[in-house]
Scaffold this motif. Structure first.
Motif, PDB file in Angstrom:
ATOM      1  N   ILE A  90       0.869  -1.168   0.000  1.00 49.49           N
ATOM      2  CA  ILE A  90       0.000   0.000   0.000  1.00 49.49           C
ATOM      3  C   ILE A  90       0.906   1.218   0.000  1.00 49.49           C
ATOM      4  N   MET A  91       0.893   1.972  -1.093  1.00 47.39           N
ATOM      5  CA  MET A  91       1.811   3.105  -1.224  1.00 47.39           C
ATOM      6  C   MET A  91       1.154   4.375  -0.690  1.00 47.39           C
ATOM      7  N   LEU A  92       1.709   4.880   0.405  1.00 45.34           N
ATOM      8  CA  LEU A  92       1.248   6.124   1.001  1.00 45.34           C
ATOM      9  C   LEU A  92       2.222   7.240   0.611  1.00 45.34           C
ATOM     10  N   LYS A  93       1.988   8.431   1.084  1.00 45.59           N
ATOM     11  CA  LYS A  93       2.841   9.560   0.696  1.00 45.59           C
ATOM     12  C   LYS A  93       4.253   9.412   1.223  1.00 45.59           C
ATOM     13  N   ASP A  94       4.376   8.962   2.463  1.00 44.35           N
ATOM     14  CA  ASP A  94       5.685   8.944   3.105  1.00 44.35           C
ATOM     15  C   ASP A  94       6.406   7.609   3.014  1.00 44.35           C
ATOM     16  N   GLN A  95       5.652   6.500   2.973  1.00 41.53           N
ATOM     17  CA  GLN A  95       6.323   5.213   2.955  1.00 41.53           C
ATOM     18  C   GLN A  95       5.392   4.115   2.457  1.00 41.53           C
ATOM     19  N   PRO A  96       5.993   3.014   1.932  1.00 41.86           N
ATOM     20  CA  PRO A  96       5.177   1.873   1.532  1.00 41.86           C
ATOM     21  C   PRO A  96       4.812   1.034   2.755  1.00 41.86           C
ATOM     22  N   LEU A  97       3.661   0.397   2.711  1.00 40.80           N
ATOM     23  CA  LEU A  97       3.209  -0.454   3.796  1.00 40.80           C
ATOM     24  C   LEU A  97       2.960  -1.839   3.208  1.00 40.80           C
ATOM     25  N   LYS A  98       3.813  -2.798   3.558  1.00 40.63           N
ATOM     26  CA  LYS A  98       3.694  -4.142   3.004  1.00 40.63           C
ATOM     27  C   LYS A  98       2.845  -5.014   3.910  1.00 40.63           C
ATOM     28  N   VAL A  99       1.833  -5.665   3.323  1.00 41.60           N
ATOM     29  CA  VAL A  99       0.902  -6.475   4.098  1.00 41.60           C
ATOM     30  C   VAL A  99       0.687  -7.813   3.399  1.00 41.60           C
ATOM     31  N   ARG A 100       0.310  -8.792   4.175  1.00 44.58           N
ATOM     32  CA  ARG A 100      -0.012 -10.110   3.611  1.00 44.58           C
ATOM     33  C   ARG A 100      -1.503 -10.141   3.273  1.00 44.58           C
ATOM     34  N   MET A 101      -1.841  -9.629   2.106  1.00 42.67           N
ATOM     35  CA  MET A 101      -3.228  -9.566   1.653  1.00 42.67           C
ATOM     36  C   MET A 101      -3.273  -9.746   0.138  1.00 42.67           C
ATOM     37  N   THR A 102      -4.272 -10.456  -0.335  1.00 43.55           N
ATOM     38  CA  THR A 102      -4.439 -10.655  -1.766  1.00 43.55           C
ATOM     39  C   THR A 102      -5.214  -9.487  -2.377  1.00 43.55           C
ATOM     40  N   PHE A 103      -5.274  -9.478  -3.707  1.00 41.02           N
ATOM     41  CA  PHE A 103      -6.033  -8.445  -4.411  1.00 41.02           C
ATOM     42  C   PHE A 103      -7.499  -8.482  -3.977  1.00 41.02           C
ATOM     43  N   LYS A 104      -8.063  -9.674  -3.863  1.00 36.96           N
ATOM     44  CA  LYS A 104      -9.469  -9.804  -3.490  1.00 36.96           C
ATOM     45  C   LYS A 104      -9.729  -9.241  -2.101  1.00 36.96           C
ATOM     46  N   GLU A 105      -8.840  -9.552  -1.156  1.00 35.71           N
ATOM     47  CA  GLU A 105      -9.007  -9.074   0.218  1.00 35.71           C
ATOM     48  C   GLU A 105      -8.937  -7.552   0.287  1.00 35.71           C
ATOM     49  N   LEU A 106      -7.997  -6.962  -0.451  1.00 36.08           N
ATOM     50  CA  LEU A 106      -7.865  -5.508  -0.455  1.00 36.08           C
ATOM     51  C   LEU A 106      -9.064  -4.847  -1.131  1.00 36.08           C
ATOM     52  N   SER A 107      -9.518  -5.438  -2.228  1.00 42.44           N
ATOM     53  CA  SER A 107     -10.634  -4.861  -2.984  1.00 42.44           C
ATOM     54  C   SER A 107     -11.887  -4.729  -2.127  1.00 42.44           C
ATOM     55  N   GLN A 108     -12.063  -5.658  -1.209  1.00 34.88           N
ATOM     56  CA  GLN A 108     -13.246  -5.635  -0.349  1.00 34.88           C
ATOM     57  C   GLN A 108     -13.229  -4.467   0.628  1.00 34.88           C
ATOM     58  N   LYS A 109     -12.060  -3.888   0.850  1.00 33.89           N
ATOM     59  CA  LYS A 109     -11.932  -2.778   1.788  1.00 33.89           C
ATOM     60  C   LYS A 109     -11.962  -1.410   1.108  1.00 33.89           C
ATOM     61  N   LEU A 110     -11.901  -1.400  -0.240  1.00 33.24           N
ATOM     62  CA  LEU A 110     -11.785  -0.141  -0.978  1.00 33.24           C
ATOM     63  C   LEU A 110     -13.070   0.189  -1.731  1.00 33.24           C
ATOM     64  N   PRO A 111     -13.435   1.460  -1.788  1.00 36.23           N
ATOM     65  CA  PRO A 111     -14.600   1.862  -2.590  1.00 36.23           C
ATOM     66  C   PRO A 111     -14.311   1.672  -4.076  1.00 36.23           C
TER      67      PRO A 111
END
Length: 242
Positions: free
Chosen positions: A169-190
């Motif tokens: 997950i690329m934020l302004k100041d730093q990347p945040l690496k997580v153990r999540m698939t595309f499907k899992e992330l998509s469910q959290k995003l509009p």
């Protein structure tokens, strides 16, 4: 097993280090006051903390544990104290410690407390993903990054890069690496705000500055993200360009 000691009595702290070595554990060091303790927790990511309640500085050990919760430092804590009053115990109990030991501490007593704490933490960790879903609110959600539970503000996301079971997950100041698939992330995003423009990249449309259709690149803030020809029409449609 890496353990951080928070203790302002150097002799007692060295005794704890010797006990840990005898039990086969590794001491990451000794913090004698609150700010130093919090800094070392963030820097070293210990598996467990042995926390004296009465330490140097403006905060005691219980207040440090409260700060840990506020900073999403999900690390099991064992309190050590020579204080026997009910008020101290009641305050400590509010932080949900994994054990509460009275000084002086014997090796066998400490060994059992550590084993029980790690067993309880392993059981609790198995439910972290469910907990994270339950507390997601409005424009943010929670992810597990290493040993931390981190809040992510959706408007702050520039893009996401997905690689099998891991995502960045690329934020302004730093990347945040997580153990999540595309499907899992998509469910959290509009869905209306985030668009897949490459098999591995999803961009926040609100952060898109321009798209170079000749170079197949999308400028997202200070970042340049590759655009696949397959998703070019989707991008133009999302940007309301015919």
């Amino acid at each position: 097993m890496n353990i951080l000691i928070v203790e302002d009595d150097p002799i007692f702290a060295q005794g704890l280090q010797a006990m840990l070595e005898e039990m086969g554990y590794h001491s990451l060091g000794i913090a004698q006051e609150a700010n130093e303790a919090l800094r070392l927790m963030s820097a070293t990511q210990p598996d467990l903390i042995l926390m004296d309640i009465h330490i140097r500085g403006a905060m005691d050990g219980i207040e440090v544990a409260e700060q840990m919760k506020q900073r999403s430092l999900m690390i099991p804590v064992i309190f050590l104290t020579s204080l026997q009053n009910q008020e101290t115990f009641s305050r400590a109990k509010q932080t949900n410690p994994f054990a509460y030991l009275s000084k002086p501490v014997e090796v066998a007593q400490l060994q059992r407390a550590i084993e029980l704490a790690l067993h309880k933490y392993a059981h609790k960790s198995s439910h972290l993903n469910e907990w994270a879903n339950d507390v997601a609110i409005q424009n943010s959600f929670f992810v597990k990054a290493g040993r931390r539970i981190q809040k992510v503000h959706i408007p702050d996301i520039y893009y996401l890069e997905v690689d099998r079971n891991y995502s960045t997950i690329m934020l302004k100041d730093q990347p945040l690496k997580v153990r999540m698939t595309f499907k899992e992330l998509s469910q959290k995003l509009p869905g209306h705000q985030f668009l897949k423009i490459n098999k591995s990249y999803i961009v926040n449309l609100a952060k898109v500055d321009n798209a170079d259709l000749e170079k197949n690149e999308v400028q997202v803030g200070q970042y340049v993200v590759p655009l696949s020809k397959r998703y070019r029409k989707d991008l133009l449609k999302a940007l309301d360009i015919g």
